[in-house]
Write a protein that holds these residues in place. Structure first.
Motif, PDB file in Angstrom:
ATOM      1  N   ASN A   1       0.844  -1.166  -0.073  1.00  0.00           N
ATOM      2  CA  ASN A   1       0.361  -0.127  -0.063  1.00  0.00           C
ATOM      3  C   ASN A   1       0.723   1.157   0.250  1.00  0.00           C
ATOM      4  O   ASN A   1       0.200   2.477  -0.338  1.00  0.00           O
ATOM      5  CB  ASN A   1      -0.871   0.020   1.303  1.00  0.00           C
TER       6      ASN A   1
ATOM      7  N   ASP B   1      -4.021   7.226  -2.593  1.00  0.00           N
ATOM      8  CA  ASP B   1      -5.551   7.270  -3.014  1.00  0.00           C
ATOM      9  C   ASP B   1      -5.802   8.662  -3.552  1.00  0.00           C
ATOM     10  O   ASP B   1      -5.520   9.678  -2.979  1.00  0.00           O
ATOM     11  CB  ASP B   1      -6.283   7.201  -1.722  1.00  0.00           C
TER      12      ASP B   1
ATOM     13  N   SER C   1      -8.431  10.509  -3.939  1.00  0.00           N
ATOM     14  CA  SER C   1      -9.106  11.188  -3.405  1.00  0.00           C
ATOM     15  C   SER C   1      -8.491  11.892  -2.089  1.00  0.00           C
ATOM     16  O   SER C   1      -8.864  13.122  -1.622  1.00  0.00           O
ATOM     17  CB  SER C   1     -10.188  10.517  -2.726  1.00  0.00           C
ATOM     18  N   THR C   2      -7.419  11.498  -1.494  1.00  0.00           N
ATOM     19  CA  THR C   2      -6.900  11.986  -0.434  1.00  0.00           C
ATOM     20  C   THR C   2      -5.399  12.285  -0.433  1.00  0.00           C
ATOM     21  O   THR C   2      -4.819  13.222   0.214  1.00  0.00           O
ATOM     22  CB  THR C   2      -7.025  11.000   0.872  1.00  0.00           C
TER      23      THR C   2
ATOM     24  N   VAL D   1      -3.000   4.381   0.177  1.00  0.00           N
ATOM     25  CA  VAL D   1      -4.327   3.685   0.322  1.00  0.00           C
ATOM     26  C   VAL D   1      -4.304   2.780   1.779  1.00  0.00           C
ATOM     27  O   VAL D   1      -3.603   2.262   2.163  1.00  0.00           O
ATOM     28  CB  VAL D   1      -4.384   2.472  -0.863  1.00  0.00           C
ATOM     29  N   THR D   2      -5.650   2.926   2.309  1.00  0.00           N
ATOM     30  CA  THR D   2      -5.976   2.179   3.304  1.00  0.00           C
ATOM     31  C   THR D   2      -6.775   0.904   3.340  1.00  0.00           C
ATOM     32  O   THR D   2      -7.076   0.053   4.049  1.00  0.00           O
ATOM     33  CB  THR D   2      -6.506   2.980   4.569  1.00  0.00           C
TER      34      THR D   2
ATOM     35  N   ARG E   1      -8.985  -1.788  -0.374  1.00  0.00           N
ATOM     36  CA  ARG E   1      -8.849  -1.944  -1.709  1.00  0.00           C
ATOM     37  C   ARG E   1      -9.810  -1.170  -2.286  1.00  0.00           C
ATOM     38  O   ARG E   1     -10.825  -0.799  -2.157  1.00  0.00           O
ATOM     39  CB  ARG E   1      -9.418  -3.529  -1.972  1.00  0.00           C
ATOM     40  N   ILE E   2      -9.301  -0.181  -3.271  1.00  0.00           N
ATOM     41  CA  ILE E   2     -10.007   0.555  -4.264  1.00  0.00           C
ATOM     42  C   ILE E   2      -9.486   0.472  -5.803  1.00  0.00           C
ATOM     43  O   ILE E   2      -8.529  -0.430  -5.939  1.00  0.00           O
ATOM     44  CB  ILE E   2      -9.640   2.202  -3.758  1.00  0.00           C
ATOM     45  N   PRO E   3     -10.105   1.107  -6.454  1.00  0.00           N
ATOM     46  CA  PRO E   3      -9.868   0.851  -8.197  1.00  0.00           C
ATOM     47  C   PRO E   3      -8.556   1.087  -8.384  1.00  0.00           C
ATOM     48  O   PRO E   3      -7.856   0.576  -9.194  1.00  0.00           O
ATOM     49  CB  PRO E   3     -10.814   1.923  -8.580  1.00  0.00           C
TER      50      PRO E   3
ATOM     51  N   GLU F   1      -6.358  -2.104  -7.843  1.00  0.00           N
ATOM     52  CA  GLU F   1      -6.454  -2.978  -9.226  1.00  0.00           C
ATOM     53  C   GLU F   1      -5.874  -2.500 -10.363  1.00  0.00           C
ATOM     54  O   GLU F   1      -5.091  -3.348 -10.903  1.00  0.00           O
ATOM     55  CB  GLU F   1      -7.956  -3.139  -9.612  1.00  0.00           C
TER      56      GLU F   1
ATOM     57  N   THR G   1      -6.316  -9.196   0.346  1.00  0.00           N
ATOM     58  CA  THR G   1      -5.809  -8.165   1.080  1.00  0.00           C
ATOM     59  C   THR G   1      -4.888  -8.801   2.311  1.00  0.00           C
ATOM     60  O   THR G   1      -5.629  -9.270   3.111  1.00  0.00           O
ATOM     61  CB  THR G   1      -6.908  -7.257   1.623  1.00  0.00           C
TER      62      THR G   1
END
Length: 563
Positions: free
Chosen positions: A458, A463, A465-466, A470-471, A473-475, A478, A507
């Motif tokens: 990670n 991320d 958005s932030t 990442v904390t 699983r998000i797109p 992948e 994960t």
């Protein structure tokens, strides 16, 4: 003092410098675990393609150095690097003593600060082995030059050239090659009987021209490398210049200072301080006992009054700063400036480390009263010692935990073809803020080499958005996994050659199971691990939580890129 007594004095100073290096970094020999890029180098070696790697990198000469160590236990490589850096101290002492004409005690303090300065903490892995050899042979070439200036010989000049060629295999040393003619010029100006500066300058120029090979070797080496060893393939852009010389010089001055804003990462955790203090106190006690029993003149000087020496000290400081800038310039040019955070980027401090003690001691000579100079140097050296023991502790601890993670996954291996997001929530075990690179995870999570999985930390994915790591699983996770699969599944050296996705992403959370062991416990556990004995504690350092789920949408083989 007779010549025999002087030589005996120098040997005692040599011994203390070697002892200081071994005391600060000795436990690293307990690391018998590949780390970072070492996995890739060993994979190339095992596959018989290491030669092709160095052809693509444009450094075929390094193959003959790295190959023997890529086929042996990691501890063999670490021990070799420790030996080279331990021997570097006496060479630095000799260079400073003969070029500056400082007293032996002054040269000793400068050399001690050099061997203990907390730079280049990534120096004990296979990937940085060429740096260790280059550092040693560059210093050796200067010592041989100083000897040859006293007693010239063809063998001596040939030996100097060979040592320089070995040093130049780490190309950043090419930028420091001007130091050799400078040494020749300084020696010639001292031996010139004429009192006028113009006569001394002319004699210095003639002396440099008489040793024209020192001017030609760097240029010839660089030209030959560019003509006969171009980079290509996967490493076609390896070490390409990213900016012009003028911009790089400006940026180098900025980097020289700004890199230290992350130096706080070297500071030990408060809970580690008691044991680190005990370890440092033991080392200092042995050091002082040896110095007292040998009656070493650590505060002696045979120099002129401080006012008369000040111009010489200022000149030494100017040369030191010029060397510091030239040490960093090559790395800035290729877009790889050094920094402390992340561990591996400290390798770009290799050349800076060689001159750091000289720069620091020159600054002390200009700013500290002469009577307080030994005490100030001792305090600074003790502080450096604590920092180095702390980093050594964290490196050995990191290797221990990495081995434990591999063992835990080996007991319950993931299904072949699984993509994995590894949440590094055990950051207190990772040395200097480093993280697992995707290829390192491939080998750590595939200990038997049979269960092909593709994993990413990670710490390698932001991320959107932030703007933070990442904390979960998000797109973006992948996308990163698919991208790695498409780029590197045909490159087996990265640990997942021939990977075919089974459509699942797992994960994996790495969680600290207990407080990291302190220094002496880590050393004990490492020794027991080295002899395959039962560990001292039945409680593992890390625990693993796992959750698998199918990828969204269609999964087109082999990388699940969708339709």
């Amino acid at each position: 003092m007779s010549s025999g007594s002087k030589q005996n004095l120098h040997l005692k100073f040599y011994s203390l410098l070697v002892f200081a290096t071994v005391a600060a970094f000795g436990p690293v020999v307990l690391i018998n675990q590949p780390l970072w890029d070492d996995w890739v180098l060993r994979a190339y070696s095992d596959a018989g393609t290491l030669w092709e790697l160095y052809r693509q990198v444009g450094a075929r000469e390094l193959f003959w150095l790295v190959k023997p160590f890529a086929s042996t236990a990691p501890s063999v490589c670490v021990a070799t690097e420790l030996l080279l850096y331990a021997l570097l101290g006496p060479l630095i002492y000799t260079i400073i003593r003969k070029t500056t004409l400082w007293s032996p005690s002054d040269a000793f303090w400068a050399a001690l600060l050099t061997v203990l300065v907390p730079l280049n903490q990534a120096r004990f892995v296979l990937s940085t082995l060429p740096y260790a050899f280059s550092s040693f042979f560059f210093a050796l070439s200067i010592v041989l030059l100083l000897r040859d200036l006293e007693k010239p010989s063809i063998i001596g000049r040939l030996s100097i050239a060979i040592c320089l060629l070995v040093a130049f295999t780490t190309n950043s040393f090419l930028v420091l090659a001007w130091l050799m003619p400078l040494v020749v010029a300084v020696d010639a100006s001292r031996s010139e009987a004429s009192p006028t500066n113009s006569d001394k300058a002319r004699e210095a120029l003639r002396a440099i021209l008489r040793r024209g090979e020192l001017l030609l070797l760097p240029a010839v080496y660089w030209l030959a490398k560019k003509v006969f060893e171009p980079t290509y393939g996967l490493y076609a852009d390896y070490n390409k210049f990213q900016m012009g010389l003028a911009s790089a010089l400006k940026q180098t001055v900025v980097v020289l200072v700004s890199q230290f804003k992350d130096a706080r990462t070297l500071l030990p955790h408060s809970s580690d301080v008691p044991e680190l203090s005990v370890a440092a106190a033991i080392v200092i006690a042995i050091f002082l006992l040896a110095a007292l029993s040998w009656k070493l003149p650590l505060d002696a000087t045979d120099e002129p009054p401080r006012g008369a020496a000040r111009p010489t000290d200022a000149f030494a400081m100017a040369i030191g700063l010029a060397l510091a800038v030239c040490s960093l310039l090559p790395y800035v040019l290729v877009g790889k400036p050094p920094r402390f955070y992340g561990l591996w980027e400290t390798r770009h401090q290799t050349t800076l480390m060689l001159f750091s003690g000289f720069v620091i001691y020159s600054a002390l000579r200009l700013s500290v009263p002469r009577r307080a100079l030994p005490a100030a140097s001792a305090v600074l050296a003790a502080f450096f010692l604590v920092l180095n023991i702390s980093v050594t502790h964290r490196l050995v601890l990191d290797a221990l935990e990495t081995r434990e993670i591999s063992s835990l996954l080996e007991a319950q291996p993931p299904a072949p073809g699984t993509m994995m997001l590894v949440m590094e929530e055990d950051r207190n075990y990772r040395a200097l803020g480093r993280f697992f690179a995707f290829y390192e995870l491939s080998y750590v999570l595939n200990p038997d080499g049979e269960h092909r999985v593709l994993a990413v930390s990670n710490q390698e994915i932001l991320d959107p958005s932030t703007g933070t790591y990442v904390t979960g699983r998000i797109p973006a996770v992948e996308s990163k996994l698919i991208d790695l699969c498409e780029k590197y599944r045909s490159a087996p050296q990265y640990g997942f050659g021939g990977f075919v996705s089974n459509g699942n992403i797992e994960t994996v959370r790495l969680l600290s199971n207990r407080e990291p062991p302190r220094l002496f416990e880590v050393i004990g556990e490492s020794i027991r691990s080295a002899v395959n004995a039962r560990p001292a504690s039945t409680s593992p350092m890390v625990r693993i939580e796992r959750k698998a789920s199918a990828m969204e949408g269609a999964c087109r083989s082999p990388c699940c890129a969708g339709d």
